[in-house]
Scaffold this motif. Structure first.
Motif, PDB file in Angstrom:
ATOM      1  N   VAL A 224      -8.485  -3.985  -1.788  1.00 13.83           N
ATOM      2  CA  VAL A 224      -6.994  -3.637  -1.168  1.00 13.83           C
ATOM      3  C   VAL A 224      -6.596  -4.741   0.108  1.00 13.83           C
TER       4      VAL A 224
ATOM      5  N   ASP B  52      -7.945   5.170  -9.924  1.00 22.41           N
ATOM      6  CA  ASP B  52      -7.152   4.019  -9.477  1.00 22.41           C
ATOM      7  C   ASP B  52      -5.989   3.638 -10.673  1.00 22.41           C
TER       8      ASP B  52
ATOM      9  N   GLU C  17      -2.775   1.230  -4.722  1.00 24.14           N
ATOM     10  CA  GLU C  17      -3.836   0.060  -4.627  1.00 24.14           C
ATOM     11  C   GLU C  17      -3.228  -1.235  -5.037  1.00 24.14           C
ATOM     12  N   GLN C  18      -1.982  -1.534  -4.752  1.00 24.10           N
ATOM     13  CA  GLN C  18      -1.474  -2.537  -5.021  1.00 24.10           C
ATOM     14  C   GLN C  18      -1.240  -3.173  -6.412  1.00 24.10           C
ATOM     15  N   SER C  19      -1.513  -2.316  -7.442  1.00 23.07           N
ATOM     16  CA  SER C  19      -1.508  -2.643  -8.715  1.00 23.07           C
ATOM     17  C   SER C  19      -0.021  -2.016  -9.541  1.00 23.07           C
TER      18      SER C  19
ATOM     19  N   HIS D  36     -11.265  -2.289   1.672  1.00 20.25           N
ATOM     20  CA  HIS D  36      -9.937  -2.431   2.142  1.00 20.25           C
ATOM     21  C   HIS D  36      -9.898  -3.352   3.210  1.00 20.25           C
TER      22      HIS D  36
ATOM     23  N   THR E  79       0.625  -1.089   0.031  1.00 22.71           N
ATOM     24  CA  THR E  79      -0.017  -0.081   0.022  1.00 22.71           C
ATOM     25  C   THR E  79       0.829   1.219  -0.156  1.00 22.71           C
TER      26      THR E  79
ATOM     27  N   THR F  96       1.266   1.159  -7.911  1.00 19.40           N
ATOM     28  CA  THR F  96       0.285   2.125  -7.243  1.00 19.40           C
ATOM     29  C   THR F  96      -0.022   1.701  -5.675  1.00 19.40           C
TER      30      THR F  96
ATOM     31  N   GLY G 186     -11.371  -2.564  -6.747  1.00 17.27           N
ATOM     32  CA  GLY G 186     -11.530  -1.721  -5.378  1.00 17.27           C
ATOM     33  C   GLY G 186     -10.889  -2.764  -4.304  1.00 17.27           C
TER      34      GLY G 186
ATOM     35  N   ARG H 134     -14.568   0.468  -3.165  1.00 16.92           N
ATOM     36  CA  ARG H 134     -13.277   0.302  -2.655  1.00 16.92           C
ATOM     37  C   ARG H 134     -13.079  -0.663  -1.315  1.00 16.92           C
TER      38      ARG H 134
ATOM     39  N   GLY I 299     -11.206   3.317   2.944  1.00 14.47           N
ATOM     40  CA  GLY I 299     -11.907   2.334   2.054  1.00 14.47           C
ATOM     41  C   GLY I 299     -13.477   2.963   1.964  1.00 14.47           C
TER      42      GLY I 299
ATOM     43  N   HIS J  98      -4.809  -4.498 -13.293  1.00 17.12           N
ATOM     44  CA  HIS J  98      -5.039  -4.899 -11.867  1.00 17.12           C
ATOM     45  C   HIS J  98      -4.591  -6.081 -11.362  1.00 17.12           C
TER      46      HIS J  98
END
Ligand code: SRM
Ligand code: SF4
Length: 518
Positions: free
Chosen positions: A396, A310, A359-361, A435, A103, A357, A394, A433, A449, A328
């Motif tokens: 995470v 995102d 957003e873990q992508s 989370h 993150t 990112t 969305g 999102r 989130g 993603h």
């Protein structure tokens, strides 16, 4: 700065980590890696197991002997060569060959042995990667806009500034004794875009683009924190800095925090407690004193005027004829061969760069329009989709009980499984999102989130079971705010029904008609 023994501070009762640092600085283990590699993990003392986090080596109690290694990826920007080396290390040395995007736009390699640390560090350093100061009482990975320099609407390209901060606090990646004995962890983010892509409000220092007297610089927020004790959005320092003042300001704040930040209790050692103790005016005056100049008040013209993206999908760049493609990565986890494939794609279709990112992508910048169709047809994009289901998009999740020493519940696999179930039953008009954090430490940023889940335990029929507290109302971007707890101790077994109801009631989800057997 530079008081050497924190145990001796008058009236202070040192916490265990302060004692460990007083016995030997965390960073000192950097020079000892060769010896640790020779002796093996079982010979390493408890104190050194903690200190090794100063160089990014995290002992995992769940998998003794197999370590997590946390890198630093400033602003999330990596060359394909660097990603290839990371993938290569995992392929050769890791038992699980797993890589997690964090993150904080960063990478964690899993399943590595300290016995291989010298070879691993050499390979990383050969391509300009460092693991130094990525854990414990250090400034963590610097978060920046993942579309710096390519965003058509950006106000200022922050890449050089991110690098300046990284160089300052790590002495160019070699490790800084001056900035590695902070009272606690410290988070910095900086963006030059209009959408608060780096979540300024959850960082100890957050730089937001602003304009004063015709020049773009930054308004400064301080003291944002998410942890088990509290979630407090960063406060305005009421100061504006020009780009060339960004790194010096970070240095000044870090020196003040290091010298005056509370060290007695770990739970109260974050910057926010010093700010509350002193008040913003006294803190600001101390910063000015250190800098040697007066900071102008925050500029009125501040730019957080877009909704946050995102960055998943195909987006035009400011450079005509090019786009970036955001892929993603479900729960931020990839395997060695996928990391190597991603590096290949960045070379064939982009300019040998990937960007991580929060957003873990990740995204691949500089894809020429004429190459786009071929990239979209690549097999890896069936796994890391530019058009994922809105619920998956969305999602995470923090590391959770599979590897984390502090976890209360398992998160990543559970989150993924549950999301697939919900996605098969519901149609969503837009991404939601969700989370997940496996404990109240909030690594998965549940407070920001749309729905946040924090791992806990509850009793069902007298038995202790995995559960979550549910938060709602978190928002990112221009009107960022933290979500609040709406339900406590919901057993994880009840989550499919509970989340389904929330998604229908609050996010416009509609149940898919059940297919009738013919
Ligand atoms: Fe975190 C501790 C994972 C982002 C607050 N965090 C840990 C440890 C090191 C605990 C441990 O030793 O097992 C976790 C390592 C597990 C593992 O094996 O991966 C861990 N934190 C993570 C990551 C990997 C979650 C993820 O899946 O993405 C993130 C790594 C970021 C990075 O690249 O550096 C991560 N952690 C965060 C964030 C979010 C952020 O920074 O934006 C927070 C809340 C923000 C903040 O700090 O204010 C966060 N982590 C914590 C805390 C609570 C700190 C505090 O003030 O009390 C702990 C516990 C601690 O430090 O004692 C913690
Ligand atoms: Fe571990 Fe808790 Fe952080 Fe998740 S939130 S990674 S369980 S410390």
């Amino acid at each position: 700065m530079g008081r050497s023994c924190r145990c001796c501070l008058e009236g202070a009762v040192a916490n265990p980590i302060e004692k460990i640092k007083d016995e030997k600085p965390g960073l000192a283990v950097r020079a000892e890696l060769i010896e640790f590699a020779r002796l093996g993990w079982e010979a390493i003392s408890k104190g050194d197991l903690e200190r090794l986090k100063w160089v990014g080596w995290f002992f995992r109690k769940k998998t003794p002997g197999r370590w997590m290694v946390r890198l630093r990826v400033p602003g999330g920007i990596l060359s394909s060569e660097q990603l290839r080396v990371v993938g290569g290390i995992l392929a050769e040395f890791s038992d699980v060959k797993q890589l997690d995007i964090t993150t904080r736009q960063n990478l964690e390699m899993r399943g590595l042995r300290i016995e291989d640390s010298v070879a691993i560090q050499e390979r990383l350093e050969a391509v300009g990667l460092t693991t130094v100061q990525s854990g414990m009482d250090n400034v963590r990975n610097i978060v920046g806009s993942p579309v710096a320099g390519i965003d058509p609407d950006e106000l200022i390209d922050v890449r050089p500034l991110v690098q300046q901060i990284q160089d300052l606090i790590t002495e160019g990646g070699r490790g800084s004794f001056a900035f590695s004995n902070l009272p606690r962890k410290f988070n910095i983010s900086i963006t030059g875009d209009r959408e608060n892509s780096a979540h300024a409000e959850i960082n100890d220092i957050g730089f937001i683009p602003a304009r004063r007297d015709g020049r773009i610089g930054f308004n400064v927020l301080v003291g944002g924190v998410l942890n088990s004790q509290r979630a407090t959005p960063a406060l305005s320092l009421d100061a504006f800095v020009l780009p060339e003042q960004v790194a010096p300001l970070c240095g000044a704040i870090l020196r003040i925090y290091s010298d005056h930040g509370p060290r007695e209790a770990r739970t109260r050692a974050r910057l926010i407690y010093l700010l509350e103790d002193w008040g913003i005016s006294k803190f600001r005056a101390a910063v000015e004193d250190d800098l040697g100049f007066v900071l102008p008040p925050a500029a009125h013209e501040e730019f957080i005027d877009y909704d946050k993206r995102d960055h998943v999908g195909v987006w035009p760049q400011k450079q005509a004829g090019y786009c970036f493609v955001g892929l993603h990565v479900p729960i931020g986890r990839l395997w060695a061969h996928q990391a190597l494939e991603a590096a290949d794609l960045a070379e064939v279709y982009g300019r040998s760069e990937v960007r991580l990112t929060v957003e873990q992508s990740f995204l691949i910048p500089y894809v020429a329009e004429e190459k786009l169709e071929a990239l979209l047809a690549e097999p890896l994009l069936a796994v890391f989709s530019p058009e994922p289901n809105p619920l998956l998009r969305g999602l995470v999740s923090c590391t959770g009980a599979q590897f984390c020493n502090l976890a209360i519940i398992e998160t990543k696999e559970r989150a993924l499984k549950l999301t697939h179930v919900l996605a098969s039953e519901l149609d969503l008009p837009q991404p939601v999102r969700i989370h997940w954090s496996g404990c109240p430490n909030s690594c998965g940023q549940p407070q920001i989130g749309d729905i946040g889940l924090i791992g806990t335990r509850t009793k069902v029929a007298g038995q202790s079971v995995d559960a979550v507290d549910i938060l709602m109302g978190g928002q990112v971007g221009r009107e960022a705010r933290f979500g609040e707890v709406v339900r406590e101790g919901v057993p994880c077994d009840e989550l499919p029904a509970v989340l389904k109801a929330l998604l229908i009631e609050h996010f416009g989800a509609e149940e898919r008609p059940v297919a009738l057997a013919s």
